[in-house]
Design an enzyme around this catalytic site. Structure first.
Site, PDB file in Angstrom:
ATOM      1  N   ASN A 179       0.864  -1.183   0.000  1.00 55.81           N
ATOM      2  CA  ASN A 179       0.000   0.000   0.000  1.00 55.81           C
ATOM      3  C   ASN A 179       0.896   1.228   0.000  1.00 55.81           C
ATOM      4  OD1 ASN A 179      -1.780   2.062   0.572  1.00 55.81           O
ATOM      5  ND2 ASN A 179      -2.299   1.340   2.639  1.00 55.81           N
ATOM      6  N   LYS A 209       0.020   4.228  -0.152  1.00 52.79           N
ATOM      7  CA  LYS A 209      -0.645   5.385   0.492  1.00 52.79           C
ATOM      8  C   LYS A 209      -0.468   6.634  -0.384  1.00 52.79           C
ATOM      9  CE  LYS A 209       0.014   3.057   4.856  1.00 52.79           C
ATOM     10  NZ  LYS A 209       0.204   3.127   6.307  1.00 52.79           N
ATOM     11  N   HIS A 250      -9.215   0.900   5.551  1.00 56.40           N
ATOM     12  CA  HIS A 250      -7.914   1.102   6.208  1.00 56.40           C
ATOM     13  C   HIS A 250      -8.113   2.069   7.382  1.00 56.40           C
ATOM     14  CE1 HIS A 250      -3.795   2.347   6.915  1.00 56.40           C
ATOM     15  NE2 HIS A 250      -3.405   1.267   6.248  1.00 56.40           N
ATOM     16  N   GLU A 272      -6.489   4.480   8.313  1.00 53.64           N
ATOM     17  CA  GLU A 272      -6.293   5.896   7.954  1.00 53.64           C
ATOM     18  C   GLU A 272      -7.544   6.462   7.294  1.00 53.64           C
ATOM     19  OE1 GLU A 272      -2.589   5.309   5.863  1.00 53.64           O
ATOM     20  OE2 GLU A 272      -1.648   4.792   7.781  1.00 53.64           O
ATOM     21  N   GLU A 281      -4.690  -5.160  11.002  1.00 57.34           N
ATOM     22  CA  GLU A 281      -3.677  -4.117  11.135  1.00 57.34           C
ATOM     23  C   GLU A 281      -3.879  -3.358  12.442  1.00 57.34           C
ATOM     24  OE1 GLU A 281      -1.965  -2.981   7.084  1.00 57.34           O
ATOM     25  OE2 GLU A 281      -3.700  -1.704   7.402  1.00 57.34           O
ATOM     26  N   GLY A 284       3.334   1.997  10.727  1.00 59.84           N
ATOM     27  CA  GLY A 284       4.316   3.065  10.551  1.00 59.84           C
ATOM     28  C   GLY A 284       5.115   3.392  11.799  1.00 59.84           C
ATOM     29  N   SER A 316       4.103  -2.385  10.155  1.00 58.61           N
ATOM     30  CA  SER A 316       5.563  -2.458  10.317  1.00 58.61           C
ATOM     31  C   SER A 316       6.152  -3.792   9.889  1.00 58.61           C
ATOM     32  CB  SER A 316       5.961  -2.124  11.764  1.00 58.61           C
ATOM     33  OG  SER A 316       5.613  -0.781  12.066  1.00 58.61           O
TER      34      SER A 316
HETATM   35  P1  PGA Z   1       3.400   0.102   7.497  1.00 55.40           P
HETATM   36  O1  PGA Z   1       1.874   0.309   7.027  1.00 55.40           O
HETATM   37  O2  PGA Z   1       3.893  -1.171   6.856  1.00 55.40           O
HETATM   38  O3  PGA Z   1       4.113   1.318   6.988  1.00 55.40           O
HETATM   39  O4  PGA Z   1       3.389   0.012   8.981  1.00 55.40           O
HETATM   40  C1  PGA Z   1       0.996  -0.785   6.961  1.00 55.40           C
HETATM   41  C2  PGA Z   1      -0.344  -0.341   6.436  1.00 55.40           C
HETATM   42  O5  PGA Z   1      -0.856   0.707   6.840  1.00 55.40           O
HETATM   43  O6  PGA Z   1      -0.942  -1.044   5.587  1.00 55.40           O
END
Ligand code: PGA
Length: 249
Positions: free
Chosen positions: A9, A11, A93, A95, A163, A169, A209
């Protein structure tokens, strides 16, 4: 049986220059036993689809609107993603849930739209740090699975991504036993609702992560069928190492 999936992803990262990373990834995996997916920003999707054609990499969207078309400025429908070359779309997601106030009902409608358009819905669920620390994780997951997953789900059109919000992140990852607890729980919830055959055929991804150095351990956890990767999907070399770890798992 269910297929393994390494999904990236990007983003809100990447302009035209980033497509060289996708070219490198596609070169690394002309063929593979597992599914490999990159979800670039919508602005790059159509070109990305051209780059990965006839390789084992496919491309997807990061979100879609629940409606097929209409007066929804700035939004993108599932049919539009299909037209641009997508075979999947991430919905719900954290976010999106946080930045755009998306509730389970909206996520479910979006997943349903994706399935109706003939692409896979990757439905994301996950608890906040506060919910984890107050032992509410399984309640939150149950509520999100129940509310966000459409009735017409099958092993062909649904992927679930667990997640934990606090792991996204941050470089923090739950213990392997905590990941297993949630993945086992999701499988059980799917079994109760859709029956064993469907439940056993839905890929369950872990996200938060995932990096080249922890991927193998995570992929060794029962009921983990792949990963949804943010930061480490931006570099072809890092993501390729994660794909190889999943191929070897
Ligand atoms: P990350 O994000 O691997 O940067 O922690 C995972 C995600 O939000 O899908």
């Amino acid at each position: 049986m269910r297929r393994k999936l390494a999904a990236g992803n990007w983003k809100m990262n990447g302009t035209s220059a980033a497509l060289s990373e996708l070219e490198a990834l596609a070169r690394n995996f002309p063929s593979s036993d597992i599914d490999i997916l990159i979800c670039p920003p919508a602005t790059l999707l159509h070109r990305a689809a051209g780059i990965v054609r006839e390789t084992s990499v496919s491309v997807g969207g990061q979100d879609c609107h629940a409606a097929a078309s209409g007066a929804h400025t700035g939004d993108i429908s599932a049919d539009m993603l299909v037209d641009a070359g997508a075979s999947a779309v991430i919905v719900g997601h954290s976010e999106r849930r946080e930045d755009h106030g998306e509730q389970n009902e909206t996520v479910r409608a979006k997943a349903s739209a994706a399935m109706g358009a003939g692409i896979k819905a990757i439905v994301c669920v996950g608890e906040s740090l506060e919910q984890r620390e107050t032992s509410k994780t399984l309640d939150v997951i149950a509520d999100q699975i129940e509310g966000s997953i459409p009735d017409q789900s099958t092993g062909d059109n649904l992927v679930v991504a667990y997640e934990p919000i606090w792991a996204i992140g941050t470089g923090k990852v739950p213990s392997l036993s905590d990941i297993q607890e949630v993945h086992d729980f999701i499988r059980t919830l799917l079994d109760q609702r859709f029956g064993k055959e469907t439940a056993e055929s839905v890929p369950l991804l872990y996200g938060g992560s995932v990096k080249p150095d922890n991927a193998s351990d995570i992929f060794g956890v029962p009921n983990v069928d792949g990963a949804l990767v943010g930061g480490a999907s931006l570099k072809a070399s890092d993501f390729s190492d994660i794909v190889k770890a999943l191929e070897a798992a």
